[in-house]
Design a protein around this motif. Structure first.
Motif, PDB file in Angstrom:
ATOM      1  N   ILE A  22       0.853  -1.199   0.000  1.00  0.00           N
ATOM      2  CA  ILE A  22       0.000   0.000   0.000  1.00  0.00           C
ATOM      3  C   ILE A  22       0.888   1.248   0.000  1.00  0.00           C
ATOM      4  CG2 ILE A  22      -1.800   1.257   1.295  1.00  0.00           C
ATOM      5  CD1 ILE A  22      -2.880  -1.372   0.345  1.00  0.00           C
ATOM      6  N   LYS A  23       1.985   1.145   0.701  1.00  0.00           N
ATOM      7  CA  LYS A  23       2.913   2.278   0.784  1.00  0.00           C
ATOM      8  C   LYS A  23       3.449   2.629  -0.609  1.00  0.00           C
ATOM      9  CE  LYS A  23       7.070   3.535   3.093  1.00  0.00           C
ATOM     10  NZ  LYS A  23       8.283   2.935   3.613  1.00  0.00           N
ATOM     11  N   ARG A  24       3.815   1.592  -1.353  1.00  0.00           N
ATOM     12  CA  ARG A  24       4.342   1.843  -2.704  1.00  0.00           C
ATOM     13  C   ARG A  24       3.241   2.321  -3.645  1.00  0.00           C
ATOM     14  NH1 ARG A  24       7.027  -2.770  -5.319  1.00  0.00           N
ATOM     15  NH2 ARG A  24       7.012  -1.331  -7.069  1.00  0.00           N
ATOM     16  N   PHE A  25       2.021   1.851  -3.435  1.00  0.00           N
ATOM     17  CA  PHE A  25       0.897   2.337  -4.244  1.00  0.00           C
ATOM     18  C   PHE A  25       0.717   3.840  -4.030  1.00  0.00           C
ATOM     19  CE2 PHE A  25      -3.708   3.351  -4.566  1.00  0.00           C
ATOM     20  CZ  PHE A  25      -3.869   3.096  -5.914  1.00  0.00           C
ATOM     21  N   LYS A  26       0.754   4.238  -2.734  1.00  0.00           N
ATOM     22  CA  LYS A  26       0.607   5.674  -2.416  1.00  0.00           C
ATOM     23  C   LYS A  26       1.713   6.492  -3.073  1.00  0.00           C
ATOM     24  CE  LYS A  26      -1.831   5.274   1.979  1.00  0.00           C
ATOM     25  NZ  LYS A  26      -1.758   5.360   3.440  1.00  0.00           N
ATOM     26  N   LYS A  27       2.926   5.957  -3.031  1.00  0.00           N
ATOM     27  CA  LYS A  27       4.069   6.672  -3.639  1.00  0.00           C
ATOM     28  C   LYS A  27       3.858   6.809  -5.150  1.00  0.00           C
ATOM     29  CE  LYS A  27       8.803   7.453  -4.041  1.00  0.00           C
ATOM     30  NZ  LYS A  27       8.788   7.953  -5.404  1.00  0.00           N
ATOM     31  N   SER A  28       3.387   5.739  -5.790  1.00  0.00           N
ATOM     32  CA  SER A  28       3.157   5.790  -7.244  1.00  0.00           C
ATOM     33  C   SER A  28       2.105   6.839  -7.598  1.00  0.00           C
ATOM     34  CB  SER A  28       2.689   4.429  -7.765  1.00  0.00           C
ATOM     35  OG  SER A  28       3.695   3.474  -7.622  1.00  0.00           O
ATOM     36  N   VAL A  29       1.040   6.906  -6.794  1.00  0.00           N
ATOM     37  CA  VAL A  29      -0.025   7.883  -7.076  1.00  0.00           C
ATOM     38  C   VAL A  29       0.522   9.303  -6.900  1.00  0.00           C
ATOM     39  CG1 VAL A  29      -2.292   8.737  -6.372  1.00  0.00           C
ATOM     40  CG2 VAL A  29      -1.872   6.279  -6.433  1.00  0.00           C
TER      41      VAL A  29
ATOM     42  N   VAL B   7      -0.082  -1.111  -8.065  1.00  0.00           N
ATOM     43  CA  VAL B   7       1.033  -0.558  -7.290  1.00  0.00           C
ATOM     44  C   VAL B   7       2.075   0.104  -8.183  1.00  0.00           C
ATOM     45  CG1 VAL B   7       2.995  -1.169  -5.800  1.00  0.00           C
ATOM     46  CG2 VAL B   7       0.754  -2.178  -5.365  1.00  0.00           C
ATOM     47  N   GLU B   8       2.461  -0.561  -9.272  1.00  0.00           N
ATOM     48  CA  GLU B   8       3.621  -0.090 -10.033  1.00  0.00           C
ATOM     49  C   GLU B   8       3.434   1.267 -10.710  1.00  0.00           C
ATOM     50  OE1 GLU B   8       4.803  -1.975 -13.630  1.00  0.00           O
ATOM     51  OE2 GLU B   8       2.834  -2.763 -14.078  1.00  0.00           O
ATOM     52  N   ASN B   9       2.180   1.680 -10.946  1.00  0.00           N
ATOM     53  CA  ASN B   9       1.994   2.941 -11.667  1.00  0.00           C
ATOM     54  C   ASN B   9       0.869   3.821 -11.109  1.00  0.00           C
ATOM     55  OD1 ASN B   9      -0.281   1.542 -12.517  1.00  0.00           O
ATOM     56  ND2 ASN B   9       0.595   1.005 -14.507  1.00  0.00           N
ATOM     57  N   GLY B  10       0.284   3.413 -10.001  1.00  0.00           N
ATOM     58  CA  GLY B  10      -0.754   4.230  -9.374  1.00  0.00           C
ATOM     59  C   GLY B  10      -2.046   4.301 -10.167  1.00  0.00           C
ATOM     60  N   ALA B  11      -2.197   3.427 -11.170  1.00  0.00           N
ATOM     61  CA  ALA B  11      -3.404   3.478 -12.000  1.00  0.00           C
ATOM     62  C   ALA B  11      -4.581   2.792 -11.296  1.00  0.00           C
ATOM     63  CB  ALA B  11      -3.143   2.803 -13.346  1.00  0.00           C
ATOM     64  N   VAL B  12      -5.771   3.327 -11.541  1.00  0.00           N
ATOM     65  CA  VAL B  12      -6.996   2.736 -10.988  1.00  0.00           C
ATOM     66  C   VAL B  12      -7.936   2.416 -12.148  1.00  0.00           C
ATOM     67  CG1 VAL B  12      -9.021   3.150  -9.528  1.00  0.00           C
ATOM     68  CG2 VAL B  12      -6.781   3.993  -8.811  1.00  0.00           C
TER      69      VAL B  12
END
Lengths: 447, 187
Positions: B27-34, B104-109
Motif C-alpha cells: 500500500i505504501k508503494r501504491f501511495k508513492k506511485s499515485v 502498485v507499479e503505476n498508481g493506475a486505478v
C-alpha cells in the motif's frame, strides 16, 4: 532534391534551439532509463513483446478477421481501407452522414500519414486537433516534429505568439496559463462537436476491444461527448489477447517519456447507448512491408518515440528535417518503402550507433535495417550522388589512396574549396587540420 | 486479405507465455506511485468529516456528482435526456466514483461502468474510491483479474490527473480533463 542534410542545415541555423532540443530529448531518454530500471523484468518484457508481435505478424490475416468478427458482434462498425485515399473518403462519407462541418481529432499518426486534415479541409470541414501540442503545430500550419512530443521543436515564445495571433489574447509565456486558455478554447469544441476522430494504440483480436492512451484525456473528452467515434488504425496494431496489454502498457509510456503509464488507457468494447463507433483498418503499404523479410520487423513498432529521443542525429537535426510523417530512426526505415526517391537520404541520417535498437521496447533491428536500406537504395540508384562517388573511392584501395591524396592536397592549399566540396556535411562543422601524412604512409615508415 | 494470409518462409513464431517475477502488494508503494503521477491518496479513516473536507478542498458552492453513499454528492445527473445534458456534465465540479482495481507499479486505478463515460474526464476534480484489498502489484495481475469475466463495454485505467508537457516540457496538470485526482482507500 532536398534531402535530410539540406533540411537539417535550416534547423541548425538557430544554435540555441538545437542545444535545447538535444538536451531535452536526452533528458527524456534518461527518464526512460530510470523508469525501465525500476522494472525487474524489463528485458524479459521487451523479449516477450517482440515475440508477441512476431507471432501476430506471422498470423496477421487471421487475427484481423478475428478482430473484425468480435468487434462487429460488439456493435462496432468495421471499415477496410487499402490506402490513404480509401481511408479519407470513408471518414468524409461518415461526416456527411452526420451532416457536420466540424470534427475534433485526437493524436493519430495514421491520420497524419493519410493527410486527412488537408483532405477534409479541402472539402470545407474544420478539423480541430485537440492534443495541445498538435493544436499548436496545426495553428502554425506545420506537422508534428516528433510522434509523442509534437511541438518539441518550439519554445514558449513561439507558442505564446501563436496563441496571441489565433485567440487574440495578450502575449504570455506562462505554460500554466497557456494550457488553461487552451483547455477553455478546446472545451467549447468538445461540447458542441458531434463526431470525434482518434487513433488506436492496441486492438485485441480475442475480444474486439481497442485501447487508446493519452495523458491529456483529449481522446476521451472528444469521443464521449460526440455521437460518433471514428477510430483509425494501421493493421499492425493488432495483438491477440487482452492479457498482452499487461506487457505493452508496461513498456509503452516508460519507453516514451519515462512515465510508468499514461494518465488514461481507455478500453472500448462497445459503443455507448445510442452512439456509434466506426473503426477503419488501414493497410496503406503495410502488407507490402510484411513480405519483405529484412524489413518486416519494423511493423512491430508501437510508436513510443524512444528511438527518436536517443538518436544523436534526430536530437541535433529535428524531426522536420526528415520530411516524413514518422521521423527519426523508425521513420528512416519505414518511409523509403513509400517513396525511395523522396526519402532516399533518410537511412543515411544515422551514425549506425545502434542506440535505437538497444532501447526499442519491441526490439526492432532498426540499425540493421538502416544498413540494409543503404544497400538497397544504392542498388536502386536512389542514393545521393555525393555518397555514390565517395562509395566508389572507398571501395578500392588504389582509388582510396588517390582520392585521399587529392583531397588532402586541396585541403592544405585551399581549405575553403575543401569545405565547399563536403557541403552540406561541412555546414556548421570545421574540418580538422589535415595530417602531415596519411596513416598508411606513417605505418609503412614505422613498421 | 490474401496478401496477409501468405505465410513467411521459415519458422512461425509461437505465442510466448508471459512470465514475470511476483511482487508483494505494498500500500505504501501504491501511495508513492499515485503521488509520483500528481495524485493524492487518503485513508478513509482520516476522513472524519466528509462535508468539511470537501468544502475545504474544493469550496462550498460546488456541484458534486457521486455514486457513493458514504461520500454523497448534491447533484443528480439526468443522462436520459442527452445530448441536452452535455452542459450539465460540464458543470460537475467534483465527481466521486468507485474504482475496481488499483495497480502498485503505476498508481493506475481501473474504472468501469460509469453512468456516462464522460464523467471521469469532464469533471474539474476526480475522486476515486478504492478498496485496499483491490490493489495488485503490476498490470499483469490487473489483467488476470479483468479477464476472469467479460471485459466491460468501456473501462479505463486512470493514473493521476490529466496532464501535458507540450509547452517546452513544463508539466501542467489539468490539460483537458480533471485538474486533480484523489483516491480514498477503504478497508
Amino acid at each position: 532534391m532536398t534531402g535530410h542534410p539540406q533540411k537539417a542545415s535550416i534547423f541548425l541555423e538557430n544554435e540555441s534551439y538545437v542545444d535545447w532540443h538535444d538536451e531535452t530529448l536526452w533528458w527524456i531518454r534518461e527518464k526512460r532509463d530510470k523508469a525501465s530500471g525500476k522494472v525487474q523484468d524489463w528485458e524479459q518484457l521487451r523479449e516477450t513483446a517482440s515475440k508477441i508481435k512476431e507471432h501476430t505478424l506471422d498470423n496477421l490475416g487471421q487475427y484481423l478477421l478475428d478482430f473484425e468478427k468480435n468487434a462487429t458482434d460488439n456493435g462496432i462498425k468495421i471499415h477496410w481501407a487499402e490506402d490513404a485515399e480509401d481511408h479519407n473518403s470513408i471518414v468524409y462519407d461518415l461526416l456527411k452522414q452526420k451532416k457536420t462541418n466540424c470534427v475534433v481529432k485526437s493524436k493519430s499518426m495514421l491520420t497524419e500519414e493519410c493527410g486527412l486534415n488537408n483532405y477534409l479541409e479541402d472539402q470545407g470541414i474544420e478539423v480541430v486537433d485537440t492534443d495541445l501540442g498538435e493544436r499548436i503545430v496545426q495553428w502554425l500550419e506545420q506537422t508534428p516534429s516528433h510522434i509523442v512530443l509534437p511541438a518539441i521543436h518550439l519554445k514558449k515564445k513561439d507558442i505564446g505568439e501563436i496563441f496571441t495571433k489565433k485567440l487574440g489574447i495578450p502575449f504570455l509565456e506562462d505554460a500554466d496559463k497557456l494550457t488553461q486558455i487552451a483547455r477553455n478554447h478546446l472545451r467549447d469544441y468538445f461540447l458542441s462537436t458531434p463526431v470525434a476522430i482518434t487513433g488506436v494504440n492496441f486492438a485485441i483480436a480475442e475480444s474486439g476491444t481497442f485501447v487508446i492512451c493519452t495523458n491529456e484525456g483529449n481522446a476521451d473528452m472528444g469521443v464521449h461527448l460526440a455521437d460518433m467515434h471514428i477510430a483509425s488504425m494501421g493493421i499492425e496494431k493488432i495483438i491477440p489477447k487482452t492479457e498482452h496489454l499487461g506487457v505493452f502498457l508496461r513498456l509503452l509510456a516508460r519507453s516514451a517519456t519515462g512515465q510508468s503509464i499514461t494518465s488514461y488507457s481507455s478500453h472500448f468494447r462497445k459503443p455507448a447507448k445510442d452512439k456509434e463507433i466506426h473503426l477503419i483498418l488501414v493497410d496503406n503499404g503495410r502488407s507490402d512491408i510484411l513480405h519483405k523479410e529484412k524489413f518486416r520487423n519494423a511493423l512491430k513498432c508501437i510508436r513510443c518515440g524512444a528511438c527518436m529521443n536517443t538518436c544523436p542525429v534526430f536530437r541535433k537535426t529535428g524531426g522536420h528535417s526528415y520530411q516524413s510523417t514518422i521521423p527519426g530512426p523508425i521513420g528512416a526505415i519505414l518511409s523509403p518503402h513509400y517513396n525511395p526517391m523522396k526519402y532516399g537520404s533518410l537511412p543515411f541520417a544515422s551514425t549506425l550507433c545502434g542506440s535505437c535498437s538497444a532501447i526499442c521496447p519491441v526490439k526492432i533491428d532498426i540499425d540493421d535495417q538502416l544498413y540494409h536500406w543503404r544497400q538497397e537504395l544504392n542498388r536502386k540508384k536512389s542514393t545521393p550522388i555525393s555518397i555514390s562517388v565517395v562509395a566508389k573511392f572507398l571501395s578500392k584501395s588504389g582509388w582510396f589512396d588517390l582520392g585521399s591524396k587529392f583531397f588532402t592536397t586541396i585541403h592544405k592549399l585551399m581549405p575553403n574549396v575543401a569545405e565547399r566540396i563536403l557541403k552540406p556535411y561541412s555546414h556548421n562543422r570545421k574540418l580538422p587540420e589535415p595530417p602531415e601524412k596519411s596513416f598508411k604512409a606513417w605505418y609503412k615508415e614505422n613498421s | 486479405m490474401n496478401r496477409l494470409g501468405a505465410k513467411k518462409a521459415g519458422e512461425i513464431q509461437t505465442l510466448p507465455v508471459i512470465e514475470f517475477h511476483p511482487q508483494e502488494i505494498s500500500i505504501k508503494r501504491f501511495k508513492k506511485s499515485v503521488t509520483d503521477v500528481g495524485g493524492l491518496v487518503i485513508d478513509s479513516t482520516e476522513m472524519l468529516n466528509w462535508n468539511e473536507w470537501l468544502g475545504k478542498k474544493f469550496g462550498t458552492q460546488i456541484k458534486v456528482y457521486s455514486t457513493s453513499e458514504v461520500y454523497p454528492g448534491n447533484f443528480i445527473l439526468h443522462t436520459e435526456t442527452l445530448p441536452k445534458t452535455t452542459e450539465q456534465l460540464n458543470s460537475i465540479d467534483v465527481a466521486i466514483i468507485h474504482g475496481k482495481l488499483g495497480v502498485v507499479e503505476n498508481g493506475a486505478v481501473w474504472v468501469e461502468n460509469v453512468k456516462h463515460r464522460a464523467i471521469p474526464f469532464i469533471a474539474e476534480h476526480l475522486i476515486l474510491i478504492l478498496g485496499k484489498n483491490d490493489i495488485v502489484p503490476t498490470m499483469h495481475e490487473a489483467y488476470e483479474i479483468l479477464t476472469k469475466s467479460e471485459m466491460p463495454e468501456f473501462g479505463v485505467f486512470i493514473s493521476g490527473p490529466s496532464k501535458t508537457a507540450d509547452i517546452e516540457q513544463s508539466l501542467v496538470y489539468g490539460a483537458q480533463g480533471p485538474k486533480s485526482l484523489t483516491i480514498i482507500l477503504h478497508e
